[in-house]
Design a protein around this motif. Structure first.
Motif, PDB file in Angstrom:
ATOM      1  N   TYR A 289       0.820  -1.214   0.000  1.00  0.00           N
ATOM      2  CA  TYR A 289       0.000   0.000   0.000  1.00  0.00           C
ATOM      3  C   TYR A 289       0.856   1.267   0.000  1.00  0.00           C
ATOM      4  O   TYR A 289       0.379   2.361   0.283  1.00  0.00           O
ATOM      5  CB  TYR A 289      -0.966   0.018   1.191  1.00  0.00           C
ATOM      6  CG  TYR A 289      -0.397  -0.446   2.508  1.00  0.00           C
ATOM      7  CD1 TYR A 289       0.339   0.404   3.309  1.00  0.00           C
ATOM      8  CD2 TYR A 289      -0.604  -1.748   2.953  1.00  0.00           C
ATOM      9  CE1 TYR A 289       0.852  -0.014   4.526  1.00  0.00           C
ATOM     10  CE2 TYR A 289      -0.090  -2.180   4.167  1.00  0.00           C
ATOM     11  CZ  TYR A 289       0.628  -1.309   4.954  1.00  0.00           C
ATOM     12  OH  TYR A 289       1.148  -1.720   6.149  1.00  0.00           O
ATOM     13  N   TYR A 290       2.136   1.127  -0.369  1.00  0.00           N
ATOM     14  CA  TYR A 290       3.068   2.253  -0.364  1.00  0.00           C
ATOM     15  C   TYR A 290       2.624   3.361  -1.318  1.00  0.00           C
ATOM     16  O   TYR A 290       2.576   4.537  -0.953  1.00  0.00           O
ATOM     17  CB  TYR A 290       4.457   1.742  -0.736  1.00  0.00           C
ATOM     18  CG  TYR A 290       5.550   2.784  -0.655  1.00  0.00           C
ATOM     19  CD1 TYR A 290       5.963   3.284   0.572  1.00  0.00           C
ATOM     20  CD2 TYR A 290       6.192   3.243  -1.805  1.00  0.00           C
ATOM     21  CE1 TYR A 290       6.972   4.225   0.655  1.00  0.00           C
ATOM     22  CE2 TYR A 290       7.197   4.174  -1.733  1.00  0.00           C
ATOM     23  CZ  TYR A 290       7.583   4.668  -0.506  1.00  0.00           C
ATOM     24  OH  TYR A 290       8.578   5.600  -0.427  1.00  0.00           O
ATOM     25  N   ASP A 291       2.284   3.007  -2.553  1.00  0.00           N
ATOM     26  CA  ASP A 291       1.862   4.018  -3.532  1.00  0.00           C
ATOM     27  C   ASP A 291       0.581   4.709  -3.086  1.00  0.00           C
ATOM     28  O   ASP A 291       0.435   5.930  -3.210  1.00  0.00           O
ATOM     29  CB  ASP A 291       1.654   3.376  -4.906  1.00  0.00           C
ATOM     30  CG  ASP A 291       2.959   2.976  -5.571  1.00  0.00           C
ATOM     31  OD1 ASP A 291       4.017   3.523  -5.201  1.00  0.00           O
ATOM     32  OD2 ASP A 291       2.923   2.116  -6.468  1.00  0.00           O
ATOM     33  N   ARG A 292      -0.365   3.943  -2.569  1.00  0.00           N
ATOM     34  CA  ARG A 292      -1.640   4.510  -2.139  1.00  0.00           C
ATOM     35  C   ARG A 292      -1.435   5.509  -1.001  1.00  0.00           C
ATOM     36  O   ARG A 292      -2.017   6.601  -0.996  1.00  0.00           O
ATOM     37  CB  ARG A 292      -2.581   3.383  -1.703  1.00  0.00           C
ATOM     38  CG  ARG A 292      -4.006   3.834  -1.397  1.00  0.00           C
ATOM     39  CD  ARG A 292      -4.825   2.685  -0.819  1.00  0.00           C
ATOM     40  NE  ARG A 292      -4.475   1.399  -1.395  1.00  0.00           N
ATOM     41  CZ  ARG A 292      -4.410   0.262  -0.723  1.00  0.00           C
ATOM     42  NH1 ARG A 292      -4.691   0.244   0.581  1.00  0.00           N
ATOM     43  NH2 ARG A 292      -4.090  -0.862  -1.309  1.00  0.00           N
ATOM     44  N   MET A 293      -0.592   5.141  -0.030  1.00  0.00           N
ATOM     45  CA  MET A 293      -0.350   6.036   1.098  1.00  0.00           C
ATOM     46  C   MET A 293       0.405   7.295   0.662  1.00  0.00           C
ATOM     47  O   MET A 293       0.110   8.395   1.146  1.00  0.00           O
ATOM     48  CB  MET A 293       0.423   5.309   2.192  1.00  0.00           C
ATOM     49  CG  MET A 293      -0.461   4.455   3.094  1.00  0.00           C
ATOM     50  SD  MET A 293      -1.658   5.448   4.048  1.00  0.00           S
ATOM     51  CE  MET A 293      -0.565   6.389   5.117  1.00  0.00           C
ATOM     52  N   ASN A 294       1.366   7.160  -0.246  1.00  0.00           N
ATOM     53  CA  ASN A 294       2.064   8.350  -0.747  1.00  0.00           C
ATOM     54  C   ASN A 294       1.089   9.307  -1.431  1.00  0.00           C
ATOM     55  O   ASN A 294       1.200  10.528  -1.298  1.00  0.00           O
ATOM     56  CB  ASN A 294       3.174   7.948  -1.720  1.00  0.00           C
ATOM     57  CG  ASN A 294       4.423   7.492  -1.009  1.00  0.00           C
ATOM     58  OD1 ASN A 294       4.646   7.796   0.163  1.00  0.00           O
ATOM     59  ND2 ASN A 294       5.262   6.745  -1.705  1.00  0.00           N
ATOM     60  N   PHE A 295       0.146   8.752  -2.173  1.00  0.00           N
ATOM     61  CA  PHE A 295      -0.862   9.580  -2.836  1.00  0.00           C
ATOM     62  C   PHE A 295      -1.721  10.306  -1.805  1.00  0.00           C
ATOM     63  O   PHE A 295      -1.941  11.521  -1.891  1.00  0.00           O
ATOM     64  CB  PHE A 295      -1.742   8.702  -3.737  1.00  0.00           C
ATOM     65  CG  PHE A 295      -2.819   9.463  -4.468  1.00  0.00           C
ATOM     66  CD1 PHE A 295      -2.561  10.053  -5.694  1.00  0.00           C
ATOM     67  CD2 PHE A 295      -4.094   9.602  -3.914  1.00  0.00           C
ATOM     68  CE1 PHE A 295      -3.549  10.771  -6.364  1.00  0.00           C
ATOM     69  CE2 PHE A 295      -5.083  10.314  -4.565  1.00  0.00           C
ATOM     70  CZ  PHE A 295      -4.811  10.903  -5.801  1.00  0.00           C
ATOM     71  N   VAL A 296      -2.191   9.578  -0.804  1.00  0.00           N
ATOM     72  CA  VAL A 296      -3.086  10.165   0.191  1.00  0.00           C
ATOM     73  C   VAL A 296      -2.356  11.199   1.042  1.00  0.00           C
ATOM     74  O   VAL A 296      -2.855  12.313   1.266  1.00  0.00           O
ATOM     75  CB  VAL A 296      -3.699   9.063   1.079  1.00  0.00           C
ATOM     76  CG1 VAL A 296      -4.463   9.675   2.256  1.00  0.00           C
ATOM     77  CG2 VAL A 296      -4.618   8.166   0.257  1.00  0.00           C
ATOM     78  N   MET A 297      -1.151  10.864   1.513  1.00  0.00           N
ATOM     79  CA  MET A 297      -0.434  11.758   2.429  1.00  0.00           C
ATOM     80  C   MET A 297      -0.003  13.058   1.761  1.00  0.00           C
ATOM     81  O   MET A 297       0.161  14.078   2.430  1.00  0.00           O
ATOM     82  CB  MET A 297       0.791  11.047   3.009  1.00  0.00           C
ATOM     83  CG  MET A 297       0.453   9.969   4.011  1.00  0.00           C
ATOM     84  SD  MET A 297       1.910   9.358   4.899  1.00  0.00           S
ATOM     85  CE  MET A 297       2.944   8.786   3.550  1.00  0.00           C
ATOM     86  N   THR A 298       0.196  13.031   0.431  1.00  0.00           N
ATOM     87  CA  THR A 298       0.635  14.232  -0.287  1.00  0.00           C
ATOM     88  C   THR A 298      -0.493  14.871  -1.083  1.00  0.00           C
ATOM     89  O   THR A 298      -0.241  15.762  -1.896  1.00  0.00           O
ATOM     90  CB  THR A 298       1.796  13.901  -1.234  1.00  0.00           C
ATOM     91  OG1 THR A 298       1.335  13.023  -2.274  1.00  0.00           O
ATOM     92  CG2 THR A 298       2.957  13.251  -0.488  1.00  0.00           C
ATOM     93  N   LEU A 299      -1.725  14.403  -0.871  1.00  0.00           N
ATOM     94  CA  LEU A 299      -2.884  14.905  -1.614  1.00  0.00           C
ATOM     95  C   LEU A 299      -2.647  14.839  -3.122  1.00  0.00           C
ATOM     96  O   LEU A 299      -2.973  15.758  -3.867  1.00  0.00           O
ATOM     97  CB  LEU A 299      -3.221  16.344  -1.176  1.00  0.00           C
ATOM     98  CG  LEU A 299      -3.546  16.531   0.308  1.00  0.00           C
ATOM     99  CD1 LEU A 299      -3.885  17.984   0.600  1.00  0.00           C
ATOM    100  CD2 LEU A 299      -4.684  15.619   0.745  1.00  0.00           C
ATOM    101  N   GLY A 300      -2.047  13.737  -3.547  1.00  0.00           N
ATOM    102  CA  GLY A 300      -1.852  13.481  -4.963  1.00  0.00           C
ATOM    103  C   GLY A 300      -0.632  14.116  -5.591  1.00  0.00           C
ATOM    104  O   GLY A 300      -0.418  13.984  -6.806  1.00  0.00           O
TER     105      GLY A 300
END
Length: 235
Positions: free
Chosen positions: A24-35
């Protein structure tokens, strides 16, 4: 907790965390940085700016976002993606375009490459996860060709007027997102603490200059919680 006679191995702890969060690394990076994460990775790839062709390496490549962007942006170059996590590399190899990258499992503290092997080096979120900042950057200086550039994506502790708000957000929101999105609060508590404890861009820039890099510059992102640095090895 380690006893007084048991050496603390940060590398093993960090490797275990990244093996665990790979799915879930990519998903969390997307969420934490607002895309914004993918955009920053594209900027890192652009900042390395190699001459036509050449050899490029992306360290701490994770799921390969920067390495794959370099392969797309510089089709005449040879791109190598390096990570110490086998599970991260497995995820990277499954992505579209992965055949254009040479994937290698290795430790950034002791790279299995000859001196002056690469025309450009990129990395994302490597430095805050190593015990020896000076050592890992000296290793990069060693394998970089004269005239080559490094480009670094990293977190940094908040500063300025927004510091109290952003520190609160990192301390409480990041672990909460880890719990909600990844069902893994513990791993993202580590990532929160490593962000707040990491060096400022000014300090990293000073280390780069001390090692011998020149033309060191940086640009902060996302309310000062992330930063892109770039520098050149003198000819």
């Amino acid at each position: 907790m380690t006893s007084a006679d048991t050496p603390y191995d940060k590398g093993s702890e960090v490797r275990g965390i990244f093996e665990k969060i790979a799915g879930y690394y990519d998903r969390m990076n997307f969420v934490m940085t607002l895309g914004r994460h993918a955009q920053w990775c594209r900027e890192v790839a652009a900042r390395v700016a190699p001459a036509e062709g050449g050899q490029l390496v992306d360290l701490a490549t994770g799921t390969g976002v920067i390495a794959l962007e370099m392969a797309r942006r510089y089709p005449d170059a040879t791109v190598t993606g390096v990570d110490f996590s086998a599970e991260m590399l497995r995820r990277a190899k499954s992505k579209p375009g992965a055949d254009a990258v040479c994937w290698r499992q290795a430790d950034a503290m002791s790279l299995p490459f000859e001196d002056e092997s690469f025309d450009g080096i990129t990395q994302g979120y490597l430095l805050r996860n190593v015990a020896d900042l000076d050592g890992v950057l000296r290793e990069q200086f060693r394998v970089l060709k004269p005239g080559g550039r490094i480009a670094i994506l990293e977190t940094c502790p908040p500063s300025g007027l927004m510091k109290p708000v952003m520190r609160w957000g990192i301390r409480f929101v990041v672990p909460l997102l880890g719990q909600i999105v990844a069902r893994d609060r513990k791993s993202y508590t580590y990532l929160e603490s490593s962000t707040l404890a990491f060096a400022s861009p000014e300090h990293v820039a000073g280390v780069l200059r001390g090692i011998g890099f020149r033309h060191v510059k940086w640009r902060k992102k996302f309310f000062g919680t992330n930063v892109i640095l770039w520098a050149t090895k003198p000819r």
